[in-house]
Design a protein around this motif. Structure first.
Motif, PDB file in Angstrom:
ATOM      1  N   GLU A 151       0.837  -0.910  -0.093  1.00 43.80           N
ATOM      2  CA  GLU A 151      -0.089  -0.011   0.338  1.00 43.80           C
ATOM      3  C   GLU A 151       0.615   1.214   0.157  1.00 43.80           C
ATOM      4  OE1 GLU A 151      -4.217  -0.173   2.558  1.00 43.80           O
ATOM      5  OE2 GLU A 151      -2.425   1.444   3.273  1.00 43.80           O
ATOM      6  N   LEU A 152       0.693   2.128  -0.628  1.00 40.57           N
ATOM      7  CA  LEU A 152       2.067   3.579  -1.140  1.00 40.57           C
ATOM      8  C   LEU A 152       0.986   4.334  -1.130  1.00 40.57           C
ATOM      9  CD1 LEU A 152       3.185   2.297  -4.973  1.00 40.57           C
ATOM     10  CD2 LEU A 152       3.552   1.071  -2.667  1.00 40.57           C
ATOM     11  N   VAL A 153       1.097   5.282   0.342  1.00 41.69           N
ATOM     12  CA  VAL A 153       0.850   6.877   0.216  1.00 41.69           C
ATOM     13  C   VAL A 153       1.636   7.517  -1.005  1.00 41.69           C
ATOM     14  CG1 VAL A 153       0.552   9.169   0.949  1.00 41.69           C
ATOM     15  CG2 VAL A 153       0.287   7.160   2.211  1.00 41.69           C
ATOM     16  N   TYR A 154       1.355   8.502  -2.173  1.00 37.47           N
ATOM     17  CA  TYR A 154       2.272   8.518  -3.458  1.00 37.47           C
ATOM     18  C   TYR A 154       1.163   9.896  -3.118  1.00 37.47           C
ATOM     19  CZ  TYR A 154       4.149   7.860  -7.923  1.00 37.47           C
ATOM     20  OH  TYR A 154       4.814   8.457  -9.194  1.00 37.47           O
ATOM     21  N   GLU A 155       2.774  10.728  -4.013  1.00 38.70           N
ATOM     22  CA  GLU A 155       2.037  11.980  -4.526  1.00 38.70           C
ATOM     23  C   GLU A 155       2.269  12.349  -6.013  1.00 38.70           C
ATOM     24  OE1 GLU A 155       3.876  16.818  -3.919  1.00 38.70           O
ATOM     25  OE2 GLU A 155       4.397  15.046  -2.884  1.00 38.70           O
ATOM     26  N   ASP A 156       2.146  12.257  -6.606  1.00 37.99           N
ATOM     27  CA  ASP A 156       2.056  12.370  -7.992  1.00 37.99           C
ATOM     28  C   ASP A 156       2.446  13.889  -8.857  1.00 37.99           C
ATOM     29  OD1 ASP A 156      -0.654  14.445  -8.573  1.00 37.99           O
ATOM     30  OD2 ASP A 156      -2.093  13.305  -9.872  1.00 37.99           O
ATOM     31  N   GLY A 157       3.139  13.650  -9.904  1.00 40.42           N
ATOM     32  CA  GLY A 157       2.918  15.267 -10.417  1.00 40.42           C
ATOM     33  C   GLY A 157       2.897  15.845 -10.250  1.00 40.42           C
ATOM     34  N   SER A 158       2.113  16.554 -10.313  1.00 31.38           N
ATOM     35  CA  SER A 158       0.957  17.562  -9.972  1.00 31.38           C
ATOM     36  C   SER A 158       0.306  18.199  -8.407  1.00 31.38           C
ATOM     37  CB  SER A 158      -0.489  17.491 -10.617  1.00 31.38           C
ATOM     38  OG  SER A 158      -1.261  16.896  -9.533  1.00 31.38           O
ATOM     39  N   GLY A 159       1.735  17.241  -7.290  1.00 31.23           N
ATOM     40  CA  GLY A 159       1.319  17.320  -5.884  1.00 31.23           C
ATOM     41  C   GLY A 159       0.024  16.658  -5.469  1.00 31.23           C
TER      42      GLY A 159
END
Length: 141
Positions: free
Chosen positions: A49-57
């Motif tokens: 399970e990932l807490v992820y920040e995409d390129g747009s934040g």
């Protein structure tokens, strides 16, 4: 647990993965380490399970059945099947804020790249040992 049912079903694009996203390798290639141009690709196994920040934040929680760790020039990607979006996705390791191993409950919030690299190396060694045993005619343990 993150529930995105509020947003409705997510439709996969008909044209395949987005431009610049790593393409999944054929299933047989996931068993061994390989080289793809400047990228070293290691097999990795796990349900994360990932807490992820995409390129747009924008932040999201993603459930991933990991297949490969791609180490390239200035970037590391973990790729696998995104369980919520039902397709292959690659996630930049430097944008993962927290990783939880869904099988063991282990939670990683620091040195995530190091943890992923160790996990991939362990997977690679285990698979190589299994292949060696199989080539000698013994059944793997």
């Amino acid at each position: 647990m993150f529930d995105n049912s509020f947003f409705g079903p997510i439709e996969a694009p008909a044209s395949g993965p987005p431009e610049g996203a790593p393409a999944p390798a054929p299933a047989g290639d996931l068993l061994v380490e390989r080289q793809e141009g400047a990228w070293r690709v290691l097999p990795i196994e796990g349900r994360f399970e990932l807490v992820y920040e995409d390129g747009s934040g924008a932040w999201s929680v993603r459930r991933l059945a990991a297949h490969e760790l791609k180490i390239g020039p200035g970037r590391v990607l973990v790729g696998g099947t995104d369980r919520d979006r039902d397709g292959y996705r690659g996630f930049r390791a430097d944008r993962i804020h927290r990783l939880t191993d869904r099988d063991t409950g282990e939670r990683v919030e620091r040195n995530i790249l190091d943890w992923l690299t160790r996990r991939a190396e362990a997977t690679r060694r285990a698979r190589a040992a299994t292949l060696r045993r199989a080539s000698r005619g013994r059944k793997p343990a």
